[in-house]
Design a protein around this motif. Sequence first.
Motif, PDB file in Angstrom:
ATOM      1  N   LEU A 173     -55.210 127.668  49.514  1.00 16.78           N
ATOM      2  CA  LEU A 173     -56.486 127.468  50.191  1.00 16.78           C
ATOM      3  C   LEU A 173     -57.148 126.188  49.697  1.00 16.78           C
ATOM      4  CD1 LEU A 173     -57.799 131.119  49.764  1.00 16.78           C
ATOM      5  CD2 LEU A 173     -56.973 130.103  51.904  1.00 16.78           C
ATOM      6  N   PRO A 174     -58.123 125.649  50.430  1.00 18.71           N
ATOM      7  CA  PRO A 174     -58.885 124.516  49.913  1.00 18.71           C
ATOM      8  C   PRO A 174     -59.507 124.871  48.570  1.00 18.71           C
ATOM      9  CG  PRO A 174     -59.360 124.854  52.239  1.00 18.71           C
ATOM     10  CD  PRO A 174     -58.549 126.028  51.796  1.00 18.71           C
ATOM     11  N   GLU A 175     -59.584 123.891  47.685  1.00 20.67           N
ATOM     12  CA  GLU A 175     -60.012 124.137  46.307  1.00 20.67           C
ATOM     13  C   GLU A 175     -61.370 124.819  46.210  1.00 20.67           C
ATOM     14  OE1 GLU A 175     -60.378 121.586  42.124  1.00 20.67           O
ATOM     15  OE2 GLU A 175     -59.540 120.671  43.939  1.00 20.67           O
ATOM     16  N   HIS A 176     -62.279 124.511  47.122  1.00 18.69           N
ATOM     17  CA  HIS A 176     -63.636 125.056  47.054  1.00 18.69           C
ATOM     18  C   HIS A 176     -63.837 126.219  48.033  1.00 18.69           C
ATOM     19  CE1 HIS A 176     -65.194 121.966  44.309  1.00 18.69           C
ATOM     20  NE2 HIS A 176     -64.353 121.154  44.928  1.00 18.69           N
ATOM     21  N   HIS A 177     -62.761 126.853  48.419  1.00 15.90           N
ATOM     22  CA  HIS A 177     -62.827 127.915  49.421  1.00 15.90           C
ATOM     23  C   HIS A 177     -63.809 129.021  49.022  1.00 15.90           C
ATOM     24  CE1 HIS A 177     -61.373 130.699  52.560  1.00 15.90           C
ATOM     25  NE2 HIS A 177     -61.493 131.630  51.628  1.00 15.90           N
ATOM     26  N   PHE A 178     -63.830 129.397  47.747  1.00 10.33           N
ATOM     27  CA  PHE A 178     -64.639 130.537  47.312  1.00 10.33           C
ATOM     28  C   PHE A 178     -66.075 130.175  46.958  1.00 10.33           C
ATOM     29  CE2 PHE A 178     -60.291 132.040  46.289  1.00 10.33           C
ATOM     30  CZ  PHE A 178     -60.305 133.250  46.971  1.00 10.33           C
ATOM     31  N   ASP A 179     -66.389 128.892  46.943  1.00 12.44           N
ATOM     32  CA  ASP A 179     -67.726 128.488  46.482  1.00 12.44           C
ATOM     33  C   ASP A 179     -68.842 129.201  47.234  1.00 12.44           C
ATOM     34  OD1 ASP A 179     -66.293 126.815  44.870  1.00 12.44           O
ATOM     35  OD2 ASP A 179     -67.204 124.951  45.577  1.00 12.44           O
TER      36      ASP A 179
END
Length: 336
Positions: A173-179
Amino acid sequence: MREQTGTVVEGFVPVIDMSARDTAAGRASIAAAIGAACARSGFFVIVGHGVPTELTARMCATTRAFFALPDTEKDRVAHRPGVSGFRRMGGATAHSIGKKTPPDLCEVFSAHVTGDLPAHERAQLGDYWASWQLANVWPTTPADFAPTWQEYLTAMSDLAGTLMRLFALALGLPEHHFDAVFDRHVSSIAVNYYYPQLDAPLPGQLRRGEHTDWGSLTILYQDTSIGGLQVLQDTEWRAVPTIPDGFVVNIGDLMALWTAGRWVSTMHRVVNPERGNTSSRLSIPFFYLPDHDAPLDPIGAFAGTEPPETFGTTTAGQWISRKMQQTFAKDPRQHG
């Protein structure tokens, strides 16, 4: 007698060095190692994490000093309706999985990242009972208790955010997906003081009964090498070693759900010392919990797949609240 001795198996709980996390290549390598650990046991140990040794030492020292106070002093900051603080009994953790056991053999002090917010802001964190709606109540002795805990909460929040970005990379997933689902996180620390066992435990009674964690991830610091933490694989309990300056990291139920079971939320427990061993032990778990209204649906490539179990709730906050109430079902005062 100690209920069961755990076997240390090389690689089952791998040690992962995070020193190279400042480069894209380094993060990719770390993420791959994390992904493999999360798919196998859900547990790993991190070193090179950047948390100052001085801070963890100070956190342990001031917390041990608090637990050494007379009961009358600790009771001044007792966990009670409206506030989160000291518990003379740590509940019965195995109740959260429907297993009936005597209470766990530990004292606890807990605090939330939301606990110092104004009351009207905490009241907006769910329309159901939730521990993160409670106010933190800080002891005045030791004098550095509150500032040390607040500093540690900030350090753990930052480290957990880094780990979630590595989780995203590990899942493709994109690195900042969970932000977005952690921008108002309701995380907590519940420090366990495993006091000396001068009397024999009751049948089935442990320092912490078997359970899975309920949130996204847990970061655990242990102040001694005495050990006691065990992880269940198949039918065998395996000991988790204590690594100097290392943190034990494990994923919880939410990560198992979000990945539709690709990553595992593993059963674990803390066993009693051998009879005659009257040492004490301090463990400091930081529970990284998302926004209370974060959805429970599988994410990314797992969207639309069947979750590993039916949680019977619709948001992360509702799920965690239900588990907390099961743990303390025998003492309604613990529900605030």
